[in-house]
Motif scaffolding. Sequence first.
Motif, PDB file in Angstrom:
ATOM      1  N   ARG A   7       0.827  -1.202   0.000  1.00  0.00           N
ATOM      2  CA  ARG A   7       0.000   0.000   0.000  1.00  0.00           C
ATOM      3  C   ARG A   7       0.862   1.252   0.000  1.00  0.00           C
ATOM      4  N   VAL A   8       2.010   1.178   0.683  1.00  0.00           N
ATOM      5  CA  VAL A   8       2.889   2.345   0.785  1.00  0.00           C
ATOM      6  C   VAL A   8       4.307   1.934   0.429  1.00  0.00           C
ATOM      7  N   ARG A  54       0.785   4.132  -2.749  1.00  0.00           N
ATOM      8  CA  ARG A  54       1.198   5.515  -2.476  1.00  0.00           C
ATOM      9  C   ARG A  54       2.714   5.525  -2.358  1.00  0.00           C
ATOM     10  N   GLU A  56       5.973   7.529  -0.864  1.00  0.00           N
ATOM     11  CA  GLU A  56       6.491   8.534   0.056  1.00  0.00           C
ATOM     12  C   GLU A  56       7.981   8.675  -0.236  1.00  0.00           C
ATOM     13  N   ARG A  93       7.860  15.259  -8.767  1.00  0.00           N
ATOM     14  CA  ARG A  93       7.039  15.650  -9.921  1.00  0.00           C
ATOM     15  C   ARG A  93       7.731  15.356 -11.242  1.00  0.00           C
ATOM     16  N   GLY A  99      -0.350  10.517 -11.742  1.00  0.00           N
ATOM     17  CA  GLY A  99      -1.398   9.678 -11.191  1.00  0.00           C
ATOM     18  C   GLY A  99      -1.000   8.915  -9.936  1.00  0.00           C
ATOM     19  N   VAL A 100       0.300   8.855  -9.640  1.00  0.00           N
ATOM     20  CA  VAL A 100       0.754   8.171  -8.419  1.00  0.00           C
ATOM     21  C   VAL A 100       0.547   9.118  -7.243  1.00  0.00           C
ATOM     22  N   ARG A 101      -0.104   8.636  -6.206  1.00  0.00           N
ATOM     23  CA  ARG A 101      -0.267   9.435  -4.985  1.00  0.00           C
ATOM     24  C   ARG A 101       1.097   9.524  -4.300  1.00  0.00           C
ATOM     25  N   THR A 102       1.501  10.729  -3.956  1.00  0.00           N
ATOM     26  CA  THR A 102       2.843  10.919  -3.402  1.00  0.00           C
ATOM     27  C   THR A 102       2.818  11.777  -2.145  1.00  0.00           C
ATOM     28  N   GLY A 103       3.887  11.676  -1.405  1.00  0.00           N
ATOM     29  CA  GLY A 103       4.146  12.527  -0.261  1.00  0.00           C
ATOM     30  C   GLY A 103       5.653  12.694  -0.145  1.00  0.00           C
TER      31      GLY A 103
END
Length: 135
Positions: A7-8, A54, A56, A93, A99-103
């Motif tokens: 998931r992460v 996601r 990170e 970026r 489209g990939v969820r990032t942090g």
Amino acid sequence: GIVRKPRVLLAVVDSGLDSEVDSKVDAQFGVDAASRAGPGLAKAGRLAAALGARLEAYACRWPALALARGRGATRAKAGAIAAREAELAALVRATVPPGVRTGVAVEFSHPRDTATLRHVRRVDADLVVLDSHFH
């Protein structure tokens, strides 16, 4: 046992955030910040895209500023971390598929390996991609 999709994903970035000097030189000569990123971030981005996870992006630095004490030093550290987070976000970026969820997270800590393991637990990362030094 049962294997589940991650998931992460945590990408530990150790390059591309070297110094203010690098950023100024990049701006002066029109160098794309992504060219300073190691291959690990791009690979982690592709993995996250393929797995629907996601991503990170994390960097742990240990500049001389980390040793400073006092109210002014606290503000300076916060400003330096914010600047590095902005640089890391730009690298994300530029290198991670849309489209990939990032942090992003940057911290000043020592030893780096212990700080990284604390962050892995904090974000509950299922998979860690380490970026090594490259030439």
